[in-house]
Design an enzyme around this catalytic site. Structure first.
Site, PDB file in Angstrom:
ATOM      1  N   ASN A   1     -23.331   7.206 -22.982  1.00 45.17           N
ATOM      2  CA  ASN A   1     -22.360   7.806 -22.054  1.00 45.17           C
ATOM      3  C   ASN A   1     -22.066   6.939 -20.838  1.00 45.17           C
ATOM      4  O   ASN A   1     -21.010   7.084 -20.216  1.00 45.17           O
ATOM      5  CB  ASN A   1     -22.899   9.184 -21.609  1.00 45.17           C
ATOM      6  CG  ASN A   1     -22.221   9.699 -20.363  1.00 45.17           C
ATOM      7  OD1 ASN A   1     -21.115  10.245 -20.419  1.00 45.17           O
ATOM      8  ND2 ASN A   1     -22.852   9.494 -19.201  1.00 45.17           N
TER       9      ASN A   1
ATOM     10  N   TYR B   1     -10.553  -1.150 -19.129  1.00 49.41           N
ATOM     11  CA  TYR B   1     -11.230   0.106 -19.501  1.00 49.41           C
ATOM     12  C   TYR B   1     -10.749   0.592 -20.873  1.00 49.41           C
ATOM     13  O   TYR B   1     -11.557   0.957 -21.737  1.00 49.41           O
ATOM     14  CB  TYR B   1     -10.939   1.137 -18.418  1.00 49.41           C
ATOM     15  CG  TYR B   1     -11.607   2.481 -18.580  1.00 49.41           C
ATOM     16  CD1 TYR B   1     -12.956   2.650 -18.293  1.00 49.41           C
ATOM     17  CD2 TYR B   1     -10.880   3.593 -19.003  1.00 49.41           C
ATOM     18  CE1 TYR B   1     -13.568   3.892 -18.423  1.00 49.41           C
ATOM     19  CE2 TYR B   1     -11.480   4.835 -19.127  1.00 49.41           C
ATOM     20  CZ  TYR B   1     -12.828   4.983 -18.833  1.00 49.41           C
ATOM     21  OH  TYR B   1     -13.422   6.218 -18.964  1.00 49.41           O
ATOM     22  N   ALA B   2      -9.424   0.570 -21.082  1.00 46.44           N
ATOM     23  CA  ALA B   2      -8.873   1.033 -22.361  1.00 46.44           C
ATOM     24  C   ALA B   2      -9.364   0.159 -23.510  1.00 46.44           C
ATOM     25  O   ALA B   2      -9.708   0.664 -24.589  1.00 46.44           O
ATOM     26  CB  ALA B   2      -7.347   1.022 -22.312  1.00 46.44           C
TER      27      ALA B   2
ATOM     28  N   GLY C   1     -26.452   6.956 -18.593  1.00 49.70           N
ATOM     29  CA  GLY C   1     -25.566   7.460 -17.530  1.00 49.70           C
ATOM     30  C   GLY C   1     -25.856   8.909 -17.215  1.00 49.70           C
ATOM     31  O   GLY C   1     -24.961   9.698 -16.918  1.00 49.70           O
ATOM     32  N   ALA C   2     -27.154   9.262 -17.263  1.00 53.04           N
ATOM     33  CA  ALA C   2     -27.543  10.677 -17.152  1.00 53.04           C
ATOM     34  C   ALA C   2     -27.711  11.147 -15.714  1.00 53.04           C
ATOM     35  O   ALA C   2     -27.994  12.315 -15.479  1.00 53.04           O
ATOM     36  CB  ALA C   2     -28.848  10.909 -17.925  1.00 53.04           C
ATOM     37  N   SER C   3     -27.527  10.258 -14.733  1.00 57.17           N
ATOM     38  CA  SER C   3     -27.841  10.650 -13.352  1.00 57.17           C
ATOM     39  C   SER C   3     -26.843  11.636 -12.763  1.00 57.17           C
ATOM     40  O   SER C   3     -27.178  12.388 -11.857  1.00 57.17           O
ATOM     41  CB  SER C   3     -27.923   9.411 -12.455  1.00 57.17           C
ATOM     42  OG  SER C   3     -26.672   8.776 -12.362  1.00 57.17           O
TER      43      SER C   3
ATOM     44  N   VAL D   1     -27.311  -1.108 -18.703  1.00 56.01           N
ATOM     45  CA  VAL D   1     -27.039  -1.006 -20.151  1.00 56.01           C
ATOM     46  C   VAL D   1     -26.493  -2.307 -20.738  1.00 56.01           C
ATOM     47  O   VAL D   1     -26.563  -2.517 -21.954  1.00 56.01           O
ATOM     48  CB  VAL D   1     -26.067   0.159 -20.492  1.00 56.01           C
ATOM     49  CG1 VAL D   1     -26.674   1.508 -20.135  1.00 56.01           C
ATOM     50  CG2 VAL D   1     -24.704  -0.027 -19.848  1.00 56.01           C
TER      51      VAL D   1
ATOM     52  N   LYS E   1     -12.985   1.068 -24.240  1.00 56.04           N
ATOM     53  CA  LYS E   1     -13.136   2.388 -24.862  1.00 56.04           C
ATOM     54  C   LYS E   1     -12.556   2.418 -26.284  1.00 56.04           C
ATOM     55  O   LYS E   1     -13.068   3.130 -27.156  1.00 56.04           O
ATOM     56  CB  LYS E   1     -12.484   3.458 -23.982  1.00 56.04           C
ATOM     57  CG  LYS E   1     -13.191   3.670 -22.643  1.00 56.04           C
ATOM     58  CD  LYS E   1     -14.632   4.121 -22.826  1.00 56.04           C
ATOM     59  CE  LYS E   1     -15.276   4.566 -21.530  1.00 56.04           C
ATOM     60  NZ  LYS E   1     -16.669   5.041 -21.740  1.00 56.04           N
TER      61      LYS E   1
END
Ligand code: NAD
Length: 250
Positions: free
Chosen positions: A94, A158-159, A18-20, A69, A162
């Protein structure tokens, strides 16, 4: 920094997913600033290229890669290609997405996709990189979210993803500690990126009222912690969740 003083991550090789843009871009550049060679991974090689070019201007080398990913076989092939070129010392998972909605209306695909990217993506990269990281007594840093700790209405998918990352991180920390590998999770609160730019004025005002420090955080306030955990000073920290949220979770 005094040009004669060695940079703490000189000679280290890092991979950031996720480096973009956003937090991942800040992490890639911060690692490069400290001397690491950085493999920048995003959904496409074209989107990762500006980040790798920015890193290359700061350090001995950088590369751009595109992968989903959540695609296990593609991740395995990519990690093999990157590690064959000289191993891996620092893995930063990330990449992440949101597909918000209240539980009663959440489509099955919105649950599955968020878990596939945010949680299985972390599994895919970590498993594929474990052998190389063991050789290097490396560091694993996973970007979770404060929402994985305290929950959030409208973000059950999402929760869950994560929170899953936190349990995964603690287990991997126990499994790999004997090989000198550390694994930690960072749980950011609200950080100024494309992910939070979508908030309207009212949502932003409501949000700020719940943050004791009274402001949204910056990507650099996350990347600084990543370089700390990746560097010599972070060597005795493992299995932890480091919350960086301006006090939101207090
Ligand atoms: P962003 O949307 O700005 O960037 C996300 C990055 O992930 C992009 O580089 C994108 O290409 C990549 N990505 C998305 N899906 C991918 C996939 N399937 N395969 C490969 N790459 C993929 O997000 P951001 O705000 O910079 O967030 C980065 C991380 O921090 C995420 O994991 C997010 O959940 C987490 N986080 C963000 C905030 C925030 O407030 N911005 C708060 C807590 C946690």
């Amino acid at each position: 920094m005094d040009s004669s003083s060695p940079r703490p991550l000189e000679g280290k090789r890092a991979l950031v997913t996720g480096a973009s843009r956003g937090i991942g871009r800040a992490i890639a550049e911060a690692l490069a600033t400290q001397g690491a060679v950085v493999a920048c991974v995003a959904t496409s090689v074209d989107s990762a290229r500006p980040a790798s070019e920015a890193c290359a201007a700061l350090t001995a080398g950088a590369s751009a890669h595109g992968v989903d990913v959540s695609d296990t076989a593609a991740v395995q092939a990519l990690v093999k290609e990157i590690t064959q070129a000289g191993g891996l010392d620092i893995l930063v998972n990330n990449a992440g997405i949101t597909r918000d909605g209240i539980l009663m209306r959440m489509a099955e695909d919105d649950f599955d996709r968020v878990v596939a990217v945010n949680l299985k993506g972390v599994f895919n990269f970590t498993q594929a990189a474990t052998r190389a990281l063991m050789k290097a007594s490396g560091r694993i840093i996973n970007v979770s979210s404060v929402v994985g700790v305290i929950g959030n209405a409208g973000q059950a998918n999402y929760a869950a993803s994560k929170a899953g990352v936190l349990g995964f991180t603690r287990s991997v920390a126990k499994e790999l500690a004997g090989r000198g590998v550390t694994a930690n999770a960072i749980a950011p609160g609200f950080i100024e990126t494309d992910m939070t730019a979508a908030l309207n004025e009212q949502q932003r005002a409501d949000l700020l009222s719940g943050i004791p420090l009274g402001r949204i955080g910056t990507a650099e306030e996350i990347s600084a912690l990543v370089t700390f955990l990746a560097g010599p000073a972070g060597g005795y920290i493992t299995g932890q969740t480091l919350i960086v949220d301006g006090g939101l979770s207090l």
